[in-house]
Design a protein around this motif. Structure first.
Motif, PDB file in Angstrom:
ATOM      1  N   LYS A  56       0.826  -1.209   0.000  1.00 29.81           N
ATOM      2  CA  LYS A  56       0.000   0.000   0.000  1.00 29.81           C
ATOM      3  C   LYS A  56       0.858   1.255   0.000  1.00 29.81           C
ATOM      4  N   LYS A  57       1.948   1.212   0.713  1.00 22.35           N
ATOM      5  CA  LYS A  57       2.834   2.376   0.729  1.00 22.35           C
ATOM      6  C   LYS A  57       3.433   2.643  -0.650  1.00 22.35           C
ATOM      7  N   LEU A  58       3.848   1.550  -1.353  1.00 20.55           N
ATOM      8  CA  LEU A  58       4.413   1.713  -2.703  1.00 20.55           C
ATOM      9  C   LEU A  58       3.390   2.306  -3.663  1.00 20.55           C
ATOM     10  N   GLU A  59       2.157   1.793  -3.588  1.00 22.40           N
ATOM     11  CA  GLU A  59       1.099   2.314  -4.455  1.00 22.40           C
ATOM     12  C   GLU A  59       0.825   3.787  -4.182  1.00 22.40           C
TER      13      GLU A  59
ATOM     14  N   LYS B 186       1.335   6.960  -6.910  1.00 22.98           N
ATOM     15  CA  LYS B 186       0.266   7.916  -7.188  1.00 22.98           C
ATOM     16  C   LYS B 186       0.749   9.345  -6.969  1.00 22.98           C
ATOM     17  N   LYS B 187       1.456   9.554  -5.892  1.00 24.64           N
ATOM     18  CA  LYS B 187       1.940  10.895  -5.603  1.00 24.64           C
ATOM     19  C   LYS B 187       2.916  11.374  -6.683  1.00 24.64           C
ATOM     20  N   ASP B 188       3.806  10.466  -7.171  1.00 26.11           N
ATOM     21  CA  ASP B 188       4.768  10.858  -8.199  1.00 26.11           C
ATOM     22  C   ASP B 188       4.061  11.229  -9.495  1.00 26.11           C
ATOM     23  N   ASN B 189       3.086  10.427  -9.885  1.00 28.43           N
ATOM     24  CA  ASN B 189       2.343  10.708 -11.121  1.00 28.43           C
ATOM     25  C   ASN B 189       1.604  12.044 -11.033  1.00 28.43           C
ATOM     26  N   GLN B 190       0.972  12.250  -9.911  1.00 29.42           N
ATOM     27  CA  GLN B 190       0.246  13.511  -9.734  1.00 29.42           C
ATOM     28  C   GLN B 190       1.191  14.710  -9.769  1.00 29.42           C
TER      29      GLN B 190
ATOM     30  N   SER C 259      -7.981  15.199 -10.997  1.00 26.25           N
ATOM     31  CA  SER C 259      -6.744  16.003 -11.108  1.00 26.25           C
ATOM     32  C   SER C 259      -6.759  16.850 -12.379  1.00 26.25           C
ATOM     33  N   ASP C 260      -7.271  16.251 -13.547  1.00 30.98           N
ATOM     34  CA  ASP C 260      -7.357  17.024 -14.780  1.00 30.98           C
ATOM     35  C   ASP C 260      -8.288  18.221 -14.631  1.00 30.98           C
ATOM     36  N   LYS C 261      -9.405  17.989 -13.922  1.00 28.73           N
ATOM     37  CA  LYS C 261     -10.342  19.092 -13.707  1.00 28.73           C
ATOM     38  C   LYS C 261      -9.682  20.222 -12.917  1.00 28.73           C
ATOM     39  N   LYS C 262      -8.908  19.799 -11.918  1.00 31.69           N
ATOM     40  CA  LYS C 262      -8.224  20.820 -11.118  1.00 31.69           C
ATOM     41  C   LYS C 262      -7.250  21.616 -11.977  1.00 31.69           C
TER      42      LYS C 262
END
Length: 1429
Positions: free
Chosen positions: A1282-1285, A1289-1293, A1386-1389
């Motif tokens: 879960k930590k890796l996932e 996600k944080k890196d992609n964002q 995220s795209d909307k933001k």
């Protein structure tokens, strides 16, 4: 204020202050300015410190200053230091500025500003004598304090100049100055605003006299400054100045003012050559304060109240002169009477009375102690008493005046004694008739003041005060005389005489009562003093006790002095010509006590009060031990002993014996007030025994003899209260004493009784005597009997203690029922004797009696009443059935006997019958009320006696707290049994005894204590706990209260017994061979050493039963006991830990499970209970953990219970880890617990982590797994995944956000460039065609077109982006819904951010367009002007 550094270069002349010194001068400005603020402070210390700092700072600056430096420094800082018209070039700028600021500050109306600035000026004038001339300073003062009101108001300028002149005088620079001008200036030529200052003394005198005449407000301060000037002058200089002062002295005394009088008093005090009669007019004596001149001064002193609320200085000067006791002056008492008492207090002006109380406050600490009573004059007392009322206008000053009384008492012991004697004399005279005495304070006020003052009296003062009290007690008489001598009617005279006699008797009684109460206050204060002072006060205390005892029972006798001749003349000396003159004997205290006959007879009530006070003083002394401790450990001191080891009671008993013995043989000696038929034989018998005891105790004191001595002397002191009863007690005591001290051997040799069977007989007799003394309403007897019982404790047998407990255990109701039966028998006789109805009326009533009235009804009523009595013995609401039957027999025709009877069948009684019925019923209810009151009296007496018996037991237990004997433990079952038969007050006394005394017992070394008996006692106490129930129902309240008392006592007893057994070392097992049986030859099994002598098997069996009862929700007793026992003795609980585990395994409800888990948690938390090397914990930890895992795997527990289970597991694991760490063991915890248990724990905790959603359960499970070292399991792998996932996600964002930011920046840059290009095109067009630019409508339309174009471009771009985003979202939702939803958000933001950036760019465009329009307008205006030209 910030300091600035200034650079100064040298000029052509070379006169320049060095740079460093110049910087230092400027930096000190802050310190100087701060001093000005502190000088005006209300705090005297702050003010003085600031003045000192200011003067020192100015001296440092002035020491390095040169007059040439004025040019440079004034040029550098012209705003800070300003030159005035009277600027002194010899002074530094700082000193000039300081003088100006201080002089101007003299006119300030702030608190303490004038005083502070005046003091600072006087110090500066004194310190700078060379630099500052007085004439220049006076001109400087006159310039700034202009009296014409140029710059300041009149009041400010006048007071400023007065304080300035005060600073000149106090600078001590006028001493030695010559006086040149001998005559005052004429008023026409005098310049009041700027007088000539060459002759400084004359200038100041004329200025002060001028200002004093101008307004009365300035008069007092002007004369005070003038007085301070005269104090510095010599006699010759004063003669030169008198012509200046003489014109202001009036010709008439009515025109004198207090200010002028104070000046004349100072002059006459300072200058002895001054002749008042020659220099002034109208005085009768050269001394102003002579008695002949006081009449002339009444109005002058009365006018001093105009300075209200401040006391005028004339009073201070007057008191100083009068206290010097000059022969020509009046005495202070005479002055007080003429001027204050008869002048100020008799006036109707409230200000004058206010002033009078202020003068009392001022004068009281100053007068001699002998004159204190004279200052408390009649009007002073009246106004002081009135001022104590909160509504009085004199309340404030009266409170301050009363506060001067304790301040005066602190001056010396003589002042304190004088105040005590005055108020004591005031108090006992208070109740006399006011028409024959002076006004006095209220008695309550006097008593309160005396009680406060006697606390700090020294030994000599106390003796004097006691002698004064003795004198008041003896010599008190009524001074009231008959006021009806002029009446002609003899009857009126007789009535007045009777009233006067009654009033005088009441006055004498109240006075003697007051004396006795004062003696009580003194004794209470004395016993609180240290032992050293009490040893000095022993003779005085003994005299006090003798005084009280003598006047309790004896009458005085006549004094017959026995003259003693002078000793014979030795050989070789001249013979005396005259005969030997006998020396007059000196009266001792005893002689004065025996011969001082009271002027009024002492009543019996006063004698009773004397004996009560005697008992109270003796009781207070019985708690003290004045005998010094000896080095021998065997010798012990006893309470109630004097410094020589003798008891106070023994000394007084010998005093009583001497009085009785000498009074019986010599009639001239003091006799008893009341006849005693028993004589002195019982006392003679007691004192012989006491004397024999005292002779035996000279070598060594024995507890038994000491106890008998105390008992005998106290019984003898109470002999005269009840001679017959005390004489019977004396017989019993003497027989018991002889049997105990001198036992006779038994004659029979066949059957010898043991000493244990012989000793209780005399002790039982002694106990009966002690109990009979306890029942008396005299408090000292209870105190002494407790002391005696503790002394006899070593020799008391268990039979005595058992007898006491049997008396306590006896129910009060049964005792009352026995008494009630006797009273009922008496009532029957009384009923037979009481016949309110005559025989004739009885015959008539029998003839008219109905046949329905039979004996059966009477018997039924009697049975019902007896049943009611049995049900509730305390409720005495029943009536004697025989009386009811008698009423039916006589008045049956007038009563409703049955329920079916009607009012119409009744016959109206005659008047005689009704009166007889009323009288009969009155007697019935009267007897019933008396019975009820008697029952209450008997009940209270019984309860009081039982509580006093408990006090005896408490004293016995207290004696053996450190080392209890076997009797202490044997009393426990009897005490518990006694709580179930009596009142709650008795049970509460036993509970407090167990909590306060039994709880202090820790161990014992007494050989009489049997360990087996203690274990059996422990078992019986556990049985009491098991049988005690508390259900909470209201039906069995009494039984529940008894059970609660029993289980509380049993619980405390269990704690004490377990504590003692754990402290006793177990006996060593030694095999004993036996021939009779094989069992006796076996070796006994000993208990483990950690449990001492506690039978752990028996204890654990009983404790298991307690644990089984924990699950009973209807009975809270076992749970309360077990919870408290587990906290007190957690080590012992481990013996029954398996029982606790078994209960956890069995299915229980949530309440029981929670309770057991709390108990288990409390046991685990107690690390001291783990035993040696933590064996108790290590041996049971695996079983506990395995048991706790079973319910967790069952999946039936609520989340709260799961948390409780996990907390206990966590505590066990944590404790186990600490044990491994402290033992330095290298093996892991998983190896200690075993592989199977670790697997079970891992499985259980993993399931809990997966199946429960509560975070605290997950965290606790994870924490336990980490503690066990089980990190390679599914829980931790899932968490890592879960930590890796989350990280991905944080890196992609983050990448997406970065790319969006770059795009938005590029777009903004492009738009800015585009807008710049457009603005350039517009500017060129505007220059070509000026006419088009000047039209506002055309410009607005062009601007709007540009804005519309921008918004259209933006909207088209937004629509294109939205369409592309929607297509992407639809495709991604088919693949993975969860992930793509987050991306879409995220795209909307990001799109929102772009829109915001676009709107910002548009706003930027608008702002730039507006600026361009403004510029174009400005450019177009000059073009228009050119075209017009």
């Amino acid at each position: 204020m910030t300091t600035s550094t200034v650079e100064v270069t040298t000029n052509n002349n070379g006169v320049v202050t060095p740079l460093d010194e110049l910087n230092i001068e400027i930096k000190k400005k802050d310190a100087i300015l701060q001093c000005f603020y502190d000088i005006a402070s209300m705090d005297n210390e702050t003010r003085l410190q600031s003045i000192t700092t200011l003067v020192q700072t100015l001296e440092e600056i002035q020491s390095i200053f040169k007059p040439e430096d004025h040019k440079d420094i004034s040029r550098i800082v012209p705003k800070i230091i300003e030159k005035s018209e009277v600027f002194n070039s010899n002074l530094s700028p700082e000193l000039n500025y300081t003088l100006k600021r201080l002089v101007v500050g003299l006119a300030s109306t702030r608190d303490s500003a004038r005083i502070g600035f005046s003091m600072a000026l006087s110090e500066i004038l004194h310190s700078f004598k060379k630099e500052i001339e007085l004439s220049w300073f006076f001109d400087f003062l006159a310039f700034h304090m202009d009296l014409s009101g140029k710059n300041l108001s009149e009041k400010e300028s006048h007071f400023g100049r007065l304080f300035g002149m005060m600073s000149i005088i106090r600078s001590s620079r006028l001493e030695g100055l010559p006086i040149v001008q001998t005559q005052p200036s004429k008023s026409i030529n005098y310049d009041f605003n700027h007088p000539p200052s060459e002759n400084m003394i004359e200038c100041i005198v004329e200025q002060l006299l001028y200002i004093s005449k101008k307004r009365s407000v300035y008069s007092e301060l002007s004369f005070e400054i003038l007085s301070s000037l005269f104090e510095q002058l010599s006699d010759s200089n004063f003669d030169k100045l008198w012509p200046f002062i003489k014109p202001i002295v009036p010709q008439s005394h009515d025109e004198y003012t207090p200010d002028l009088l104070s000046l004349l008093l100072l002059i006459s005090k300072k200058f002895k050559k001054f002749n008042l009669i020659k220099q002034t007019v109208g005085w009768k004596h050269p001394s102003i304060l002579n008695l002949s001149n006081l009449v002339l001064l009444k109005n002058v002193f009365g006018d001093s109240c105009k300075s209200h609320p401040r006391v005028h200085k004339v009073w201070r000067i007057t008191f100083e002169i009068l206290l010097a006791d000059h022969e020509e002056n009046a005495t202070l008492v005479e002055f007080w009477r003429y001027i204050v008492e008869d002048n100020l207090f008799k006036s109707t002006s409230m200000n004058k009375k206010y002033l009078g109380l202020q003068l009392f406050e001022m004068l009281l600490p100053l007068v001699h102690p002998e004159s204190i009573s004279d200052i408390f004059s009649e009007n002073v007392i009246v106004n002081l008493s009135e001022s104590l009322k909160p509504t009085s206008s004199l309340h404030e000053v009266g409170s301050l005046a009363f506060q001067s009384i304790p301040k005066t008492a602190e001056i010396s012991s003589q002042h304190r004694l004088a105040l005590v004697l005055f108020f004591s004399n005031n108090s006992h005279h208070h109740q006399q008739h006011q028409q024959h005495q002076q006004q006095k304070f209220e008695q309550s006020i006097s008593v309160d003041v005396i009680n406060e003052l006697i606390k700090d009296l020294d030994e000599d003062s106390i003796k004097i005060y006691l002698n004064s009290l003795y004198k008041i007690f003896i010599e008190v008489t009524s001074s009231s005389k008959s006021s009806s001598q002029n009446n002609s009617d003899e009857d009126d005279m007789v009535i007045d005489e009777m009233n006067n006699e009654e009033g005088s008797e009441k006055y004498i009684e109240s006075t003697r009562h007051w004396v006795l109460s004062q003696i009580g206050h003194i004794s209470k204060d004395l016993v609180k003093r240290p032992t050293e002072s009490l040893i000095k006060l022993q003779p005085m205390l003994l005299e006090l006790l003798q005084f009280l005892y003598f006047h309790s029972y004896y009458l005085t006798c006549e004094w017959k002095p026995v003259a003693t001749p002078q000793p014979p003349v030795a050989k070789g000396k001249k013979k005396a010509t005259a005969a030997a003159i006998p020396v007059a004997p000196v009266k001792t205290f005893a002689d004065e006590l025996f011969t001082n006959k009271p002027k009024s007879e002492i009543s019996q009530s006063i004698r009773d009060q004397c004996f009560i006070r005697f008992c109270s003083v003796l009781e207070e002394l019985s708690y003290l031990t004045l005998e010094p401790k000896k080095s021998d450990s065997t010798s012990s001191s006893y309470e109630g002993s004097m410094s020589n080891g003798e008891f106070w009671a023994s000394k007084l008993a010998s005093f009583q014996y001497d009085l009785l013995k000498k009074g019986s043989t010599d009639q001239s000696r003091p006799q008893l007030a009341n006849f005693v038929p028993m004589g002195i034989k019982p006392i003679d018998r007691i004192m012989k025994i006491v004397q024999s005891i005292q002779t035996k105790q000279k070598e060594k004191k024995l507890n038994q003899l000491v106890g008998f001595e105390l008992l005998f002397v106290h019984v003898s002191l109470h002999y005269l209260t009840d001679p017959q009863e005390i004489s019977e007690m004396i017989d019993d005591l003497t027989s018991a004493f002889e049997e105990l001290t001198n036992p006779q051997p038994t004659k029979s040799t066949k059957k010898r009784s043991t000493p244990e069977q012989e000793k209780p007989q005399p002790f039982m007799v002694l106990l009966d005597v002690l109990i009979s003394l306890l029942d008396k309403p005299i408090h000292i007897l209870r105190t002494i009997i407790k002391q005696i019982f503790s002394i006899f404790a070593d020799n008391i047998s268990f039979q005595v203690l058992e007898h006491i407990l049997t008396m306590i255990k006896a129910p009060t109701d049964e005792l009352f029922n026995g008494l009630e039966g006797e009273e009922d028998g008496d009532d029957e006789d009384d009923d037979d004797e009481f016949k309110p109805i005559s025989p004739e009326e009885l015959k008539q009533s029998k003839e008219n009696q109905d046949d329905e009235d039979s004996d059966e009804e009477d018997e039924e009523e009697e049975e019902e009443e007896e049943e009611e009595e049995e049900e509730d013995s305390d409720d005495d609401n029943t009536v004697n059935p025989e009386l009811v039957a008698r009423l039916k027999q006589t008045m049956g025709k007038h009563l409703l006997l049955d329920e079916d009877d009607e009012d119409e069948d009744l016959l109206e009684p005659t008047e005689e019958e009704a009166n007889m019925m009323d009288n009969y019923l009155k007697e019935v209810f009267k007897n019933k009320k008396e019975k009820k009151s008697n029952f209450q009296d008997i009940k209270t007496q019984t309860i009081n006696l039982k509580s006093r018996l408990i006090d005896l037991l408490e004293s016995y237990v207290k004696k053996f707290i450190n080392n209890p004997n076997e009797y202490i433990f044997k009393m426990i079952p009897l005490m518990i049994e006694a709580t179930s038969f009596d009142e709650p007050s008795i049970s509460n006394r036993f509970i407090s005894l167990f909590k306060n005394k039994f709880s202090q017992i820790r161990s014992t070394t007494d050989k009489s204590v049997n360990v087996q008996e203690l274990n059996q006692l422990l078992s019986s106490l556990f049985d009491t706990i098991l049988t005690s129930k508390h259900t909470g129902s209201s039906k069995d309240k009494e039984q529940q209260n008894n059970n609660s008392s029993a289980y509380i006592l049993s619980g405390h007893a269990i704690y004490m017994v377990v504590r003692v057994l754990l402290s006793i070392k177990p006996p060593v097992a030694v095999p004993t061979p036996s021939k009779k049986s094989k069992k006796s030859s076996e070796t006994p099994v000993t208990t483990p050493s950690e449990y001492g002598s506690l039978d752990i098997k028996l204890f654990s069996s009983k404790l298991d039963l307690i644990i089984e009862c924990l699950l009973d929700r209807n009975n809270i007793v076992p749970s309360r006991f077990f919870a408290e026992f587990a906290q007190r003795f957690p080590t012992v609980i481990w013996a029954s830990i398996k029982k606790v585990i078994a209960i956890i395994e069995s299915p229980q409800n949530d309440y029981n499970t929670k309770k057991i888990l709390d108990v288990l948690s409390s046991i685990v938390k107690k690390k001291d209970s783990y035993g040696v090397d933590a064996k108790n914990f290590i041996n049971n930890a695996s079983d506990i953990l395995e048991t706790l895992c079973k319910p967790l795997n069952a999946k039936k527990l609520k989340p709260n219970l799961i948390v409780d289970h996990l907390n206990v597991i966590n505590q066990i694991v944590f404790s186990y880890l600490q044990i491994i760490k402290t033992n330095n063991d290298t093996t892991s915890l998983s190896n200690k617990l075993g592989s199977e248990l670790c697997k079970l724990l891992e499985k259980t905790l993993c399931n809990l982590y997966k199946l429960n959603t509560k975070q605290n359960i997950k965290d606790t499970s994870k924490k336990i797994l980490l503690s066990l070292g089980l990190e390679n399991n599914q829980i931790f792998e899932l968490e890592k995944q879960k930590k890796l996932e989350k990280q991905q996600k944080k890196d992609n964002q983050q990448k997406e956000r970065q790319s969006n930011k770059e795009k938005s920046k590029q777009e903004i840059i492009e738009r800015i460039e585009q807008s710049k290009q457009e603005r350039k095109n517009k500017s060129t067009d505007s220059k070509v065609d000026n006419k088009n630019k000047s039209r506002p409508k055309k410009k607005i339309e062009d601007d709007m077109e540009v804005v519309d174009d921008i918004f259209e471009d933006d909207n088209s771009k937004k629509n294109i982006k939205k369409d592309s985003n929607n297509n992407n979202n639809n495709n991604n939702n088919n693949n993975n819904n969860k992930k793509e939803t987050t991306k879409s958000t995220s795209d909307k933001k990001s799109t929102d951010k772009k829109e915001n950036s676009v709107t910002k760019s548009t706003t930027d465009k608008k702002s730039t367009d507006k600026k361009e329009k403004l510029t174009t307008k400005e450019d177009s205006q000059p073009m228009k002007k050119k075209q017009k030209k």
